[in-house]
Design a protein around this motif. Structure first.
Motif, PDB file in Angstrom:
ATOM      1  N   ALA A 190      12.728  -7.105  16.986  1.00  0.00           N
ATOM      2  CA  ALA A 190      13.516  -6.099  16.257  1.00  0.00           C
ATOM      3  C   ALA A 190      12.707  -5.558  15.085  1.00  0.00           C
ATOM      4  O   ALA A 190      11.935  -6.293  14.468  1.00  0.00           O
ATOM      5  CB  ALA A 190      14.823  -6.707  15.753  1.00  0.00           C
ATOM      6  N   VAL A 191      12.899  -4.277  14.825  1.00  0.00           N
ATOM      7  CA  VAL A 191      12.395  -3.659  13.596  1.00  0.00           C
ATOM      8  C   VAL A 191      13.623  -3.352  12.760  1.00  0.00           C
ATOM      9  O   VAL A 191      14.579  -2.752  13.257  1.00  0.00           O
ATOM     10  CB  VAL A 191      11.598  -2.363  13.904  1.00  0.00           C
ATOM     11  N   LEU A 192      13.612  -3.816  11.512  1.00  0.00           N
ATOM     12  CA  LEU A 192      14.744  -3.561  10.607  1.00  0.00           C
ATOM     13  C   LEU A 192      14.219  -2.773   9.415  1.00  0.00           C
ATOM     14  O   LEU A 192      13.298  -3.225   8.725  1.00  0.00           O
ATOM     15  CB  LEU A 192      15.354  -4.892  10.148  1.00  0.00           C
ATOM     16  N   VAL A 193      14.828  -1.603   9.175  1.00  0.00           N
ATOM     17  CA  VAL A 193      14.382  -0.742   8.079  1.00  0.00           C
ATOM     18  C   VAL A 193      15.415  -0.708   6.975  1.00  0.00           C
ATOM     19  O   VAL A 193      16.583  -0.393   7.207  1.00  0.00           O
ATOM     20  CB  VAL A 193      14.159   0.709   8.576  1.00  0.00           C
ATOM     21  N   GLY A 194      14.980  -1.047   5.762  1.00  0.00           N
ATOM     22  CA  GLY A 194      15.837  -0.941   4.579  1.00  0.00           C
ATOM     23  C   GLY A 194      15.071  -0.247   3.476  1.00  0.00           C
ATOM     24  O   GLY A 194      13.947   0.219   3.683  1.00  0.00           O
ATOM     25  N   HIS A 195      15.679  -0.215   2.304  1.00  0.00           N
ATOM     26  CA  HIS A 195      15.010   0.413   1.161  1.00  0.00           C
ATOM     27  C   HIS A 195      13.752  -0.379   0.816  1.00  0.00           C
ATOM     28  O   HIS A 195      13.797  -1.594   0.691  1.00  0.00           O
ATOM     29  CB  HIS A 195      15.962   0.419  -0.030  1.00  0.00           C
ATOM     30  N   ASP A 196      12.632   0.313   0.704  1.00  0.00           N
ATOM     31  CA  ASP A 196      11.363  -0.380   0.456  1.00  0.00           C
ATOM     32  C   ASP A 196      10.568   0.384  -0.601  1.00  0.00           C
ATOM     33  O   ASP A 196      10.047   1.462  -0.336  1.00  0.00           O
ATOM     34  CB  ASP A 196      10.561  -0.456   1.769  1.00  0.00           C
ATOM     35  N   ASP A 197      10.497  -0.189  -1.804  1.00  0.00           N
ATOM     36  CA  ASP A 197       9.757   0.511  -2.860  1.00  0.00           C
ATOM     37  C   ASP A 197       8.260   0.206  -2.803  1.00  0.00           C
ATOM     38  O   ASP A 197       7.497   0.654  -3.651  1.00  0.00           O
ATOM     39  CB  ASP A 197      10.348   0.226  -4.252  1.00  0.00           C
ATOM     40  N   LYS A 198       7.845  -0.561  -1.794  1.00  0.00           N
ATOM     41  CA  LYS A 198       6.410  -0.788  -1.584  1.00  0.00           C
ATOM     42  C   LYS A 198       6.000  -0.334  -0.185  1.00  0.00           C
ATOM     43  O   LYS A 198       5.105  -0.911   0.429  1.00  0.00           O
ATOM     44  CB  LYS A 198       6.081  -2.270  -1.788  1.00  0.00           C
ATOM     45  N   LEU A 199       6.673   0.686   0.285  1.00  0.00           N
ATOM     46  CA  LEU A 199       6.376   1.214   1.616  1.00  0.00           C
ATOM     47  C   LEU A 199       4.910   1.663   1.679  1.00  0.00           C
ATOM     48  O   LEU A 199       4.405   2.248   0.740  1.00  0.00           O
ATOM     49  CB  LEU A 199       7.277   2.420   1.889  1.00  0.00           C
ATOM     50  N   THR A 200       4.272   1.355   2.796  1.00  0.00           N
ATOM     51  CA  THR A 200       2.908   1.872   2.999  1.00  0.00           C
ATOM     52  C   THR A 200       2.843   2.563   4.353  1.00  0.00           C
ATOM     53  O   THR A 200       3.690   2.327   5.227  1.00  0.00           O
ATOM     54  CB  THR A 200       1.865   0.730   3.014  1.00  0.00           C
ATOM     55  N   PHE A 201       1.792   3.333   4.531  1.00  0.00           N
ATOM     56  CA  PHE A 201       1.569   3.968   5.832  1.00  0.00           C
ATOM     57  C   PHE A 201       1.373   2.908   6.901  1.00  0.00           C
ATOM     58  O   PHE A 201       1.868   3.045   8.020  1.00  0.00           O
ATOM     59  CB  PHE A 201       0.345   4.892   5.767  1.00  0.00           C
ATOM     60  N   LEU A 202       0.699   1.817   6.514  1.00  0.00           N
ATOM     61  CA  LEU A 202       0.441   0.749   7.485  1.00  0.00           C
ATOM     62  C   LEU A 202       1.751   0.147   8.015  1.00  0.00           C
ATOM     63  O   LEU A 202       1.883  -0.117   9.209  1.00  0.00           O
ATOM     64  CB  LEU A 202      -0.442  -0.338   6.853  1.00  0.00           C
ATOM     65  N   LYS A 203       2.719  -0.049   7.109  1.00  0.00           N
ATOM     66  CA  LYS A 203       4.006  -0.599   7.569  1.00  0.00           C
ATOM     67  C   LYS A 203       4.680   0.351   8.554  1.00  0.00           C
ATOM     68  O   LYS A 203       5.206  -0.083   9.587  1.00  0.00           O
ATOM     69  CB  LYS A 203       4.946  -0.830   6.378  1.00  0.00           C
ATOM     70  N   LEU A 204       4.663   1.642   8.237  1.00  0.00           N
ATOM     71  CA  LEU A 204       5.276   2.625   9.151  1.00  0.00           C
ATOM     72  C   LEU A 204       4.550   2.622  10.487  1.00  0.00           C
ATOM     73  O   LEU A 204       5.169   2.676  11.555  1.00  0.00           O
ATOM     74  CB  LEU A 204       5.204   4.031   8.547  1.00  0.00           C
ATOM     75  N   ALA A 205       3.218   2.519  10.428  1.00  0.00           N
ATOM     76  CA  ALA A 205       2.423   2.552  11.654  1.00  0.00           C
ATOM     77  C   ALA A 205       2.705   1.324  12.512  1.00  0.00           C
ATOM     78  O   ALA A 205       2.904   1.428  13.725  1.00  0.00           O
ATOM     79  CB  ALA A 205       0.937   2.647  11.297  1.00  0.00           C
TER      80      ALA A 205
END
Ligand code: PLP
Ligand code: CA
Length: 304
Positions: A149-164
Motif C-alpha cells: 500500500a501507498v498511503l499519502v498524508g500531509h508531508d512537510d518534508k516531501l521530496t521528488f524522490l518520495k513522489l517518484a
C-alpha cells in the motif's frame, strides 16, 4: 424544495437542538481551535456537553499527529475531559483501515509526517524505512519488494524522490493507493496557505493513472470507525459540526447526520447559500442544516 438548510439558529433553537441530539461530532481546526489558539468559549461548550452526558467525538483530517498529542493539546487548551477514545484523526483511521479492513500484508510506503507513521506502528503495520541518503535518486535507490500500500498524508518534508518511489510502487495493481484526506489547502494567517495532502495525492493520481481511496472526511469511513467504537450510534441522534462545506458538511450528508456550519473557519455562509440555491442537486450535500457564528453560541443553552 431546493431551498432548505442554512438555517441560522440562536437562543432557544440551539437549546432545542442540543437537547434533541445525544452525539456530537466536532471538526477540530476552525471549530475548536485555530492552530494553537482555542476558539473563545469552545472549551466551556465541550466540557458542558460532556458533563451533561452527551457523547462527544472529534473528527479531524489532520494526519500529522498521533492521537496522544491531541489529548495533550486538548488539555493544554483547557478542554479538561477529553480522552483518547474520543479522537478520530485521519491518521488513526488510516491505521484502522489498513489493519482491519484490508488486513494489509507487507509494508506500507508512507508519504507523511512522523505522527502518521507512529499511528501505523501502534497498529502493528510495518512501514518502509525512510532513507536520508542525500545521494539517493530514483535511478539508483532500492525499492522495497513487498510494498502492499501507498498511503499519502500531509508531508512537510516531501521530496521528488518520495513522489517518484510512490509512483513506482503504484505500478503494481495489487498495491493499494490510500490518502489520509483530500483537503486541497489550509488557510494560514496573513493570506498564506498550506497545500493540503489532496494536492500531493493529485500529483500521484496523475503519475499513476489511478484514483486514491480517501480515508478522512468526506468519506464515510471515519463514521464507521466511530460506530464500531461507540455501540448503538444512531445517525438521527448525531450532529456534525464543522467549518468546511466540502469536507465536514459533505461528510455529515454522506453519513446521514444533521450538519451545522460554524463561521469561525474556512467556509462563508454565502458559499453555503450558493450551494443551496444551485440547480445541481449534488450541490445540496454541501448545504448545512444549521449555521452558527461560533460554537460559543451554544453557551446560553447551558444556563438554567
Ligand atoms: N491537515 C493539515 C495538515 C492541517 O494543517 C489541517 C488544519 O490545520 C487539517 C488537515 C484540517 O484539520 P481539521 O479537519 O481538523 O479541520
Ligand atoms: Ca476544519
Amino acid at each position: 424544495f431546493g431551498f432548505k438548510g442554512c438555517q441560522k439558529i440562536r437562543g432557544a433553537q440551539i437549546r432545542g437542538l442540543l437537547e434533541a441530539k445525544d452525539f456530537f461530532l466536532f471538526d477540530c481546526d476552525g471549530v475548536i481551535w485555530h492552530g494553537e489558539n482555542a476558539i473563545t468559549g469552545a472549551a466551556k461548550v465541550v466540557n458542558a456537553l460532556i458533563r451533561r452526558g452527551k457523547n462527544v467525538v472529534f473528527v479531524t483530517n489532520n494526519s500529522t499527529r498521533p492521537r496522544e498529542n491531541y489529548v495533550n493539546k486538548f488539555t493544554r487548551l483547557g478542554f479538561t475531559d477529553v480522552m483518547l477514545d474520543q479522537i478520530f484523526s485521519s491518521s488513526y483511521c488510516s491505521a484502522l483501515y489498513l489493519r482491519d479492513v484490508v488486513k494489509v500484508r507487507g509494508q506500507v510506503f508512507v508519504i507523511g509526517c512522523e505522527g502518521l507513521r507512529m499511528e501505523l506502528l501502534e497498529a502493528g503495520i510495518p512501514c518502509v524505512e525512510e532513507t536520508d541518503d542525500p545521494d539517493a535518486t530514483i535511478y539508483n535507490c532500492a525499492l522495497a519488494p513487498d510494498v502492499k500500500a501507498v498511503l499519502v498524508g500531509h508531508d512537510d518534508k516531501l521530496t521528488f524522490l518520495k513522489l517518484a518511489k510512490a509512483s513506482c510502487y503504484l505500478r503494481d495493481p495489487e498495491c493499494l493507493f490510500l490518502a489520509t484526506d483530500n483537503d486541497p489547502f489550509h488557510p494560514l494567517s496573513g493570506g498564506r496557505i498550506l497545500p493540503g495532502s489532496g494536492s500531493l495525492t493529485a500529483a500521484l493520481e496523475v503519475a499513476s493513472g489511478r484514483k486514491a481511496t480517501v480515508i478522512g472526511k468526506p468519506s464515510r469511513f471515519m463514521f464507521e470507525c466511530i460506530s464500531s467504537q461507540f455501540r448503538g450510534v444512531d445517525p438521527a441522534q448525531c450532529l456534525m459540526v464543522g467549518d468546511r462545506l466540502e469536507t465536514d458538511m459533505l461528510f455529515g450528508s454522506n453519513c446521514g447526520l444533521d450538519t451545522m456550519l460554524t463561521l469561525t473557519g474556512v467556509s462563508q455562509i454565502e458559499e453555503a447559500q450558493e450551494y443551496r440555491n444551485s440547480d445541481l442537486t449534488t450541490n445540496h450535500s454541501y448545504v448545512p442544516d444549521y449555521v452558527v457564528d461560533t460554537i460559543a453560541d451554544f453557551l446560553p443553552a447551558f444556563e438554567d
